[in-house]
Scaffold this motif. Structure first.
Motif, mmCIF file in Angstrom:
data_model
loop_
_atom_site.group_PDB
_atom_site.id
_atom_site.type_symbol
_atom_site.label_atom_id
_atom_site.label_comp_id
_atom_site.label_asym_id
_atom_site.label_seq_id
_atom_site.Cartn_x
_atom_site.Cartn_y
_atom_site.Cartn_z
ATOM 1 N N GLN A 1 32.619 36.144 35.237
ATOM 2 C CA GLN A 1 31.400 35.824 35.959
ATOM 3 C C GLN A 1 30.250 35.768 34.949
ATOM 4 O O GLN A 1 30.111 36.652 34.100
ATOM 5 C CB GLN A 1 31.133 36.924 36.972
ATOM 6 C CG GLN A 1 30.346 36.438 38.142
ATOM 7 C CD GLN A 1 30.455 37.450 39.285
ATOM 8 O OE1 GLN A 1 30.302 38.674 39.061
ATOM 9 N NE2 GLN A 1 30.732 36.975 40.467
ATOM 10 N N PRO B 1 38.027 35.433 44.147
ATOM 11 C CA PRO B 1 38.072 36.672 43.382
ATOM 12 C C PRO B 1 38.053 36.378 41.887
ATOM 13 O O PRO B 1 38.437 35.276 41.483
ATOM 14 C CB PRO B 1 39.402 37.298 43.794
ATOM 15 C CG PRO B 1 40.230 36.164 44.298
ATOM 16 C CD PRO B 1 39.311 35.134 44.793
ATOM 17 N N PRO B 2 37.599 37.280 41.110
ATOM 18 C CA PRO B 2 37.488 37.027 39.675
ATOM 19 C C PRO B 2 38.839 36.977 38.979
ATOM 20 O O PRO B 2 39.024 37.460 37.875
ATOM 21 C CB PRO B 2 36.628 38.193 39.172
ATOM 22 C CG PRO B 2 36.844 39.280 40.142
ATOM 23 C CD PRO B 2 37.193 38.676 41.471
ATOM 24 N N ASP B 3 39.740 36.379 39.648
ATOM 25 C CA ASP B 3 41.070 36.214 39.045
ATOM 26 C C ASP B 3 41.007 34.982 38.146
ATOM 27 O O ASP B 3 40.988 33.841 38.605
ATOM 28 C CB ASP B 3 42.076 36.056 40.189
ATOM 29 C CG ASP B 3 43.269 35.223 39.807
ATOM 30 O OD1 ASP B 3 43.740 35.378 38.666
ATOM 31 O OD2 ASP B 3 43.692 34.384 40.633
ATOM 32 N N VAL B 4 40.859 35.217 36.876
ATOM 33 C CA VAL B 4 40.604 34.072 36.002
ATOM 34 C C VAL B 4 41.809 33.177 35.815
ATOM 35 O O VAL B 4 41.707 31.986 35.631
ATOM 36 C CB VAL B 4 40.017 34.509 34.644
ATOM 37 C CG1 VAL B 4 38.552 34.871 34.776
ATOM 38 C CG2 VAL B 4 40.812 35.655 34.054
ATOM 39 N N SER C 1 35.098 47.491 33.751
ATOM 40 C CA SER C 1 34.104 47.075 34.727
ATOM 41 C C SER C 1 32.742 47.139 34.054
ATOM 42 O O SER C 1 32.580 47.842 33.063
ATOM 43 C CB SER C 1 34.152 48.035 35.929
ATOM 44 O OG SER C 1 33.907 49.350 35.461
ATOM 45 N N GLN D 1 35.455 39.588 34.501
ATOM 46 C CA GLN D 1 36.051 38.750 35.555
ATOM 47 C C GLN D 1 35.658 37.284 35.386
ATOM 48 O O GLN D 1 35.917 36.468 36.271
ATOM 49 C CB GLN D 1 35.612 39.230 36.936
ATOM 50 C CG GLN D 1 36.425 40.395 37.500
ATOM 51 C CD GLN D 1 36.099 41.691 36.779
ATOM 52 O OE1 GLN D 1 34.922 42.044 36.557
ATOM 53 N NE2 GLN D 1 37.139 42.434 36.373
ATOM 54 N N THR E 1 29.325 38.392 43.779
ATOM 55 C CA THR E 1 30.371 37.524 44.304
ATOM 56 C C THR E 1 29.851 36.436 45.230
ATOM 57 O O THR E 1 30.599 35.603 45.680
ATOM 58 C CB THR E 1 31.420 38.345 45.078
ATOM 59 O OG1 THR E 1 30.714 39.092 46.080
ATOM 60 C CG2 THR E 1 32.184 39.260 44.166
ATOM 61 N N GLN F 1 30.903 31.835 38.608
ATOM 62 C CA GLN F 1 32.118 31.891 37.796
ATOM 63 C C GLN F 1 32.038 30.863 36.656
ATOM 64 O O GLN F 1 31.700 29.703 36.874
ATOM 65 C CB GLN F 1 33.346 31.565 38.660
ATOM 66 C CG GLN F 1 33.927 32.766 39.373
ATOM 67 C CD GLN F 1 34.560 33.755 38.384
ATOM 68 O OE1 GLN F 1 35.147 33.331 37.386
ATOM 69 N NE2 GLN F 1 34.396 35.050 38.655
ATOM 70 N N PRO G 1 44.103 41.117 34.847
ATOM 71 C CA PRO G 1 42.691 41.253 35.130
ATOM 72 C C PRO G 1 42.017 42.177 34.117
ATOM 73 O O PRO G 1 42.652 43.077 33.568
ATOM 74 C CB PRO G 1 42.661 41.885 36.510
ATOM 75 C CG PRO G 1 44.039 41.736 37.067
ATOM 76 C CD PRO G 1 44.964 41.664 35.913
ATOM 77 N N ASP H 1 31.282 38.571 32.294
ATOM 78 C CA ASP H 1 31.877 39.906 32.369
ATOM 79 C C ASP H 1 33.396 39.760 32.323
ATOM 80 O O ASP H 1 33.908 38.656 32.112
ATOM 81 C CB ASP H 1 31.421 40.626 33.651
ATOM 82 C CG ASP H 1 31.830 39.881 34.920
ATOM 83 O OD1 ASP H 1 32.721 38.973 34.803
ATOM 84 O OD2 ASP H 1 31.272 40.158 35.993
#
Ligand code: C2E
Ligand code: CA
Ligand code: CA
Length: 731
Positions: free
Chosen positions: A61, A16-19, A29, A59, A10, A84, A25, A57
């Protein structure tokens, strides 16, 4: 190797990996697998393709980016991993693209395609065709594979093509020039408005057909043959003129340019036609070329065309033998018709004459209007001089019958100069000049007939030319001098005036009478200079003359005017200024003109006469009895003096008929209250007859010839009276 150098998942992206806001989400994982093995697998995928591969991934990323991706975004793998993926999207379409990715991420096993605009951290924008596949469930990948094909160049190309197409469409549709497209079979694919307008058919009526239905039938073959020529490779772009038959039935001339559009291999795909309606242009050119070669009044060939023909005939006579003849025809006194009847009748007459000549023109001969009232006739392939004479007679005879226009009838004859030539003299002979010389001869001595050119005439012609030159020099050297012939009152013979008569004192030839040079001078402007000299001399002389008795008027002076002088706009002002300059009363000046001069262009003449009358200048009608002698004209002109021609005076003693004529003329003048002056009185018998008839003035050798100025002055001073004869005075 662990995950790229000590970077926290991160740490590069605080967010946050809130796309996407609405997206669920990712449920999975990252699975811990053996790093090295995992990466080498990714490398294997990434390097096996031309495409851009990015793996994230659940998220979003970045886990991996292949060398193409690193190159595209300008980052190293180490820099990219852990960031990201959204950072590489173009901010303008961000929302739309995040939605797309979220959609895929949310459903394991799915795959979707989208055009995505990216932007590298350095700001470079690219277009990718992206296939995004959710392999989160795939235990070996456990990620989202983003496979992008860089279509930036292709997109740009398409965009440019579209812009080009639009420009072309506009250029085609809005073009003022008629344009069309046709397939390889010449069937119309598209036409623009200008084309529809030109042929008068609508788009619907045209598309899918070939041009045959609206092509002028004779030109269908032409269209086909140009099509063939291009199809067979004989020509590429062709330009030709064809005629269309419009829907409304009109035939139009069109210039067509046909260009083939080819593919990369050179095969013809379709034809582009660009056309131009040249109907008006063609008409104009035809008219212009007609105008350039034909006379607009008579429709006959003109000078240019004839000169062309003459050049050819010079060559033909050498080839063919025999001889050719050129006839220069000039209407006699045509100017008189123009002046008395007006230009409209004049033109009508020219047309009628042209038709008469045309009617006797042999098919192989050429007739042309040479200008003014002159016509040329060229006859070729003659074998004898009788042929030439026959043609000349036929042409002149064609004018024998009078011409009729509404209520008037006009007699119009012509004279002709003819030049004949054969192979021997074809090159060097000056046809027109020789014909002109012969015509001059005809006009002068054989009016109404024809004269064949002879070299001796040329000598005369060049003599005339030399004489004019000499006359000019004579004027400059003051060799011209006005002499004065007394005019006496009858019956007492007191001198009441003088007629100024010009003489040329030639350094070698001595005194030359006006009869020898005035007609010549009249053919050129030199007569105006001579006339001005006569007027100045006469008025200057009159300014010295005083009456013998105070109650009598001072002797008047008569000055002869030639036609050119009388009709010149300068006459009245010149007379006025000369009178003023010598301070001579206008009544002391009398201008002599012949009836012919007064009648030609009558209304203009009357205007001049009125203006002279207003000044107080008198008019004498010279040589009366030899011209028209129309009573109605005479009354209008109303001259102060009528000078009865010497032929009547002199013949009256030998024939009763002439005696009666003389009496009639004198009586006429007396009744009209015009002073009658008899010219050429030589004998006392003539003198007595005239006195008996009541003629009030006379002039002639019986009294005195024209004398030099000093003698005239002496006569005035001595109150000269004589009918004893003074023939010994003068030149
Ligand atoms: P015209 O106006 O008829 O002039 C009269 C002519 O008759 C003169 O000839 C004169 O010399 C001649 N003459 C006079 N008395 C007799 C006679 O008793 N018997 C005979 N047989 N003839 C006589 P000239 O001087 O040779 O002039 C000839 C013509 O030249 C004139 O004819 C006139 O038309 C013209 N002319 C003379 N001077 C001028 C001039 O200054 N300007 C113009 N435009 N023409 C002129
Ligand atoms: Ca005269
Ligand atoms: Ca006269």
């Amino acid at each position: 190797m662990s995950k790229p150098v000590g970077e926290d998942e991160t740490s590069l992206d605080a967010a946050p990996p809130d796309v996407t806001s609405g997206a669920t989400p990712a449920s999975t994982s990252p699975v811990e697998i053996e790093d090295a093995q995992y990466y080498s697998m990714l490398e294997a995928i990434g390097q096996s393709t031309e495409d851009v591969i990015v793996i994230t991934d659940g998220q979003g990323q970045v886990v991996y980016g292949n060398p193409n991706a690193q190159k595209l975004f300008g980052v190293t793998l180490e820099e990219a991993v852990g960031t990201q993926a959204r950072l590489y999207l173009h901010p303008d379409d961000l929302e739309r693209n995040l939605l797309f990715f979220a959609e895929v991420i949310s459903t394991p096993g799915t795959s979707a395609r989208q055009d995505v605009r990216t932007m590298s951290p350095h700001g470079e924008v690219r277009h990718l065709e992206v296939v995004c596949t959710n392999l989160l469930d795939d235990p070996s990948i456990h990620g989202i594979i983003i496979n992008g094909k860089d279509v930036t160049e292709r997109n740009e190309y398409v965009r440019r093509l579209q812009a080009l197409e639009e420009r072309f469409r506009l250029a085609f549709e809005e073009n003022m020039a008629p344009m069309s497209f046709a397939d390889v079979d010449d069937h119309i694919l598209a036409v623009n408005d200008a084309f529809c307008e030109m042929v008068g058919f609508s788009r619907e009526e045209l598309i899918g057909r070939d041009s045959t239905p609206f092509t002028y039938p004779d030109d269908v073959g032409l269209t086909e043959s140009t099509h063939q020529r291009v199809m067979s490779g004989l020509a590429d772009r062709v330009r030709y003129v064809k005629r269309y038959l419009r829907k409304d039935g009109h035939v139009i001339d069109v210039e067509v340019s046909r260009s083939p559009a080819r593919d990369a291999e050179g095969h013809i795909l379709y034809f582009v036609f660009s056309e131009r309606d040249i109907t008006e242009e063609k008409k104009l050119t035809a008219q212009l070329s007609h105008q350039a070669l034909y006379d607009s009044i008579t429709g006959l060939a003109n000078r240019t065309l004839m000169e062309n023909q003459l050049a050819k005939s010079r060559a033909s006579v050498k080839r063919r033998g025999g001889f050719n003849a050129l006839f220069l025809l000039d209407l006699d006194d045509f100017k008189g018709v123009n002046d008395t009847q007006g230009h409209l009748i004049g033109d009508e007459l020219l047309i009628a004459v042209a038709r008469r000549f045309e009617a006797v023109t042999r098919p192989a001969d050429t007739l042309c209007r040479f200008g003014g009232d002159e016509f040329l006739y060229l006859a070729e392939g003659l074998t004898s001089i009788d042929d030439v004479k026959g043609i000349a007679r036929r042409l002149l005879a064609a004018l024998e019958d009078p011409f009729h226009f509404l209520d008037i009838s006009v007699e119009q004859r012509a004279s002709a100069g003819v030049v004949v030539w054969g192979a021997a003299d074809s090159e060097q002979i000056d046809l027109l000049q020789n014909a002109d010389v012969a015509l001059y001869e005809a006009k002068r001595y054989h009016r109404g007939t024809f004269v064949l050119y002879e070299p001796s005439m040329h000598e005369e012609a060049s003599n005339r030319f030399l004489m004019i030159q000499e006359l000019r020099n004579a004027l400059a050297r003051d060799e011209l001098e006005l002499h004065y012939q007394p005019i006496v009152h009858l019956p007492d013979t007191t001198v009441v005036g003088f007629e100024g008569l010009i003489r040329w004192h030639h350094p070698e030839r001595g005194w030359i009478a006006p009869g020898e040079f005035i007609p010549l001078a009249e053919s050129s402007d030199i007569i105006l200079d001579i006339g001005a000299l006569a007027l100045r001399s006469a008025v200057a002389a009159a300014s010295r003359w005083t009456p013998s008795r105070p109650q009598d008027p001072a002797p008047f002076v008569c000055v002869n005017l030639s036609a050119k002088q009388f009709h010149s706009a300068n006459l009245v002002p010149m007379v006025e200024s000369v009178l003023r300059r010598y301070d001579v009363p206008a009544t002391q000046l009398i201008l002599e003109i012949t009836e012919g001069v007064a009648i030609s262009n009558f209304s203009e003449s009357m205007n001049t006469i009125r203006r002279l009358e207003l000044l107080g200048v008198g008019l004498a009608l010279d040589d009366f009895g030899t011209g028209f002698s129309s009573l109605s004209y005479l009354a209008k002109i109303n001259p102060r003096i009528i000078k009865v021609d010497k032929s009547f005076v002199q013949l009256a003693s030998s024939s009763q008929r002439d005696a009666t004529l003389l009496e009639a003329i004198v009586t006429l003048g007396k009744n009209l209250n015009i002073t009658m002056l008899a010219e050429g009185v030589e004998t006392s018998e003539q003198f007595s007859r005239l006195t008996a008839l009541g003629c009030s003035m006379a002039q002639g050798y019986l009294f005195a010839p024209a004398v030099k100025l000093e003698l005239a002055n002496a006569m005035v001073d001595a109150n000269f009276t004589s009918h004893l004869g003074t023939a010994d005075v003068g030149p």
